[in-house]
Motif scaffolding. Structure first.
Motif, PDB file in Angstrom:
ATOM      1  N   ALA A  56       0.839  -1.210   0.000  1.00 29.89           N
ATOM      2  CA  ALA A  56       0.000   0.000   0.000  1.00 29.89           C
ATOM      3  C   ALA A  56       0.870   1.254   0.000  1.00 29.89           C
ATOM      4  O   ALA A  56       0.586   2.228  -0.709  1.00 29.89           O
ATOM      5  N   LYS A  57       1.937   1.233   0.773  1.00 26.53           N
ATOM      6  CA  LYS A  57       2.855   2.375   0.814  1.00 26.53           C
ATOM      7  C   LYS A  57       3.544   2.564  -0.544  1.00 26.53           C
ATOM      8  O   LYS A  57       3.698   3.684  -1.026  1.00 26.53           O
ATOM      9  N   GLU A  58       3.913   1.475  -1.168  1.00 25.24           N
ATOM     10  CA  GLU A  58       4.547   1.525  -2.491  1.00 25.24           C
ATOM     11  C   GLU A  58       3.567   2.065  -3.534  1.00 25.24           C
ATOM     12  O   GLU A  58       3.936   2.861  -4.398  1.00 25.24           O
ATOM     13  N   PHE A  59       2.315   1.640  -3.462  1.00 26.95           N
ATOM     14  CA  PHE A  59       1.293   2.139  -4.383  1.00 26.95           C
ATOM     15  C   PHE A  59       1.103   3.642  -4.224  1.00 26.95           C
ATOM     16  O   PHE A  59       1.025   4.364  -5.225  1.00 26.95           O
ATOM     17  N   GLU A  60       1.049   4.108  -2.999  1.00 23.73           N
ATOM     18  CA  GLU A  60       0.881   5.543  -2.749  1.00 23.73           C
ATOM     19  C   GLU A  60       2.063   6.345  -3.303  1.00 23.73           C
ATOM     20  O   GLU A  60       1.889   7.410  -3.883  1.00 23.73           O
ATOM     21  N   ALA A  61       3.266   5.821  -3.134  1.00 26.62           N
ATOM     22  CA  ALA A  61       4.453   6.511  -3.651  1.00 26.62           C
ATOM     23  C   ALA A  61       4.412   6.584  -5.178  1.00 26.62           C
ATOM     24  O   ALA A  61       4.744   7.625  -5.768  1.00 26.62           O
ATOM     25  N   MET A  62       4.001   5.500  -5.833  1.00 30.66           N
ATOM     26  CA  MET A  62       3.920   5.508  -7.295  1.00 30.66           C
ATOM     27  C   MET A  62       2.782   6.410  -7.771  1.00 30.66           C
ATOM     28  O   MET A  62       2.903   7.080  -8.792  1.00 30.66           O
ATOM     29  N   ARG A  63       1.680   6.439  -7.026  1.00 29.98           N
ATOM     30  CA  ARG A  63       0.559   7.299  -7.401  1.00 29.98           C
ATOM     31  C   ARG A  63       0.955   8.762  -7.297  1.00 29.98           C
ATOM     32  O   ARG A  63       0.654   9.555  -8.183  1.00 29.98           O
ATOM     33  N   GLU A  64       1.669   9.120  -6.246  1.00 34.81           N
ATOM     34  CA  GLU A  64       2.131  10.503  -6.070  1.00 34.81           C
ATOM     35  C   GLU A  64       3.136  10.888  -7.151  1.00 34.81           C
ATOM     36  O   GLU A  64       3.196  12.036  -7.561  1.00 34.81           O
ATOM     37  N   ALA A  65       3.921   9.920  -7.615  1.00 34.33           N
ATOM     38  CA  ALA A  65       4.911  10.200  -8.658  1.00 34.33           C
ATOM     39  C   ALA A  65       4.272  10.309 -10.040  1.00 34.33           C
ATOM     40  O   ALA A  65       4.925  10.719 -11.000  1.00 34.33           O
ATOM     41  N   GLY A  66       2.984   9.932 -10.166  1.00 39.05           N
ATOM     42  CA  GLY A  66       2.300  10.026 -11.448  1.00 39.05           C
ATOM     43  C   GLY A  66       2.576   8.868 -12.375  1.00 39.05           C
ATOM     44  O   GLY A  66       2.512   9.023 -13.595  1.00 39.05           O
ATOM     45  N   VAL A  67       2.882   7.715 -11.825  1.00 37.58           N
ATOM     46  CA  VAL A  67       3.179   6.547 -12.651  1.00 37.58           C
ATOM     47  C   VAL A  67       1.922   6.033 -13.341  1.00 37.58           C
ATOM     48  O   VAL A  67       1.958   5.641 -14.507  1.00 37.58           O
ATOM     49  N   PHE A  68       0.813   6.047 -12.656  1.00 40.21           N
ATOM     50  CA  PHE A  68      -0.431   5.496 -13.197  1.00 40.21           C
ATOM     51  C   PHE A  68      -1.206   6.563 -13.957  1.00 40.21           C
ATOM     52  O   PHE A  68      -1.313   7.704 -13.523  1.00 40.21           O
ATOM     53  N   GLN A  69      -1.800   6.192 -15.063  1.00 38.10           N
ATOM     54  CA  GLN A  69      -2.585   7.126 -15.855  1.00 38.10           C
ATOM     55  C   GLN A  69      -4.025   7.202 -15.348  1.00 38.10           C
ATOM     56  O   GLN A  69      -4.700   8.227 -15.480  1.00 38.10           O
ATOM     57  N   SER A  70      -4.542   6.127 -14.790  1.00 38.86           N
ATOM     58  CA  SER A  70      -5.939   6.078 -14.408  1.00 38.86           C
ATOM     59  C   SER A  70      -6.176   6.458 -12.948  1.00 38.86           C
ATOM     60  O   SER A  70      -7.314   6.496 -12.513  1.00 38.86           O
ATOM     61  N   VAL A  71      -5.136   6.753 -12.198  1.00 41.59           N
ATOM     62  CA  VAL A  71      -5.274   7.110 -10.788  1.00 41.59           C
ATOM     63  C   VAL A  71      -4.728   8.510 -10.594  1.00 41.59           C
ATOM     64  O   VAL A  71      -3.595   8.803 -10.929  1.00 41.59           O
ATOM     65  N   ARG A  72      -5.535   9.377 -10.054  1.00 40.13           N
ATOM     66  CA  ARG A  72      -5.084  10.747  -9.835  1.00 40.13           C
ATOM     67  C   ARG A  72      -4.302  10.848  -8.551  1.00 40.13           C
ATOM     68  O   ARG A  72      -4.585  10.157  -7.581  1.00 40.13           O
ATOM     69  N   PRO A  73      -3.321  11.732  -8.499  1.00 43.00           N
ATOM     70  CA  PRO A  73      -2.638  11.985  -7.232  1.00 43.00           C
ATOM     71  C   PRO A  73      -3.632  12.550  -6.208  1.00 43.00           C
ATOM     72  O   PRO A  73      -4.620  13.194  -6.574  1.00 43.00           O
ATOM     73  N   SER A  74      -3.381  12.324  -4.944  1.00 49.09           N
ATOM     74  CA  SER A  74      -4.340  12.719  -3.929  1.00 49.09           C
ATOM     75  C   SER A  74      -4.446  14.241  -3.785  1.00 49.09           C
ATOM     76  O   SER A  74      -5.397  14.742  -3.212  1.00 49.09           O
ATOM     77  N   GLY A  75      -3.522  15.008  -4.306  1.00 43.16           N
ATOM     78  CA  GLY A  75      -3.549  16.473  -4.210  1.00 43.16           C
ATOM     79  C   GLY A  75      -4.528  17.129  -5.181  1.00 43.16           C
ATOM     80  O   GLY A  75      -4.875  18.273  -5.043  1.00 43.16           O
ATOM     81  N   GLU A  76      -4.979  16.414  -6.198  1.00 38.62           N
ATOM     82  CA  GLU A  76      -5.853  17.021  -7.221  1.00 38.62           C
ATOM     83  C   GLU A  76      -7.297  16.958  -6.840  1.00 38.62           C
ATOM     84  O   GLU A  76      -7.902  16.119  -6.395  1.00 38.62           O
TER      85      GLU A  76
END
Length: 76
Positions: A56-76
């Protein structure tokens, strides 16, 4: 004085009786060395890595880095 005739009959069987046990022993030794010098340390490294891995921590780090196209960063 003439040269003796070469022994051709049964030559393959004679050579195999000598070389086959040597080849078998060398292959067993090679397999054993590979198992304990490559496979076992690799399995231990994977076990050590996943012992403290938090997906879960790894997923959050990748999401924040913008690795995934279908998941928005939590700041948006």
């Amino acid at each position: 004085m003439s040269l003796p005739k070469p022994a051709m009959r049964g030559l393959l069987g004679k050579r195999l009786r000598f070389h086959l046990p040597i080849a078998f022993a060398l292959s067993l030794i090679t397999a054993t060395v590979f198992k304990y010098s490559v496979t076992e340390p690799r399995k231990q490294a994977y076990a050590d890595f996943y012992k403290h891995y938090d997906s879960a921590k790894e997923f959050e780090a990748m999401r924040e880095a913008g690795v995934f196209q279908s998941v928005r960063p939590s700041g948006e």
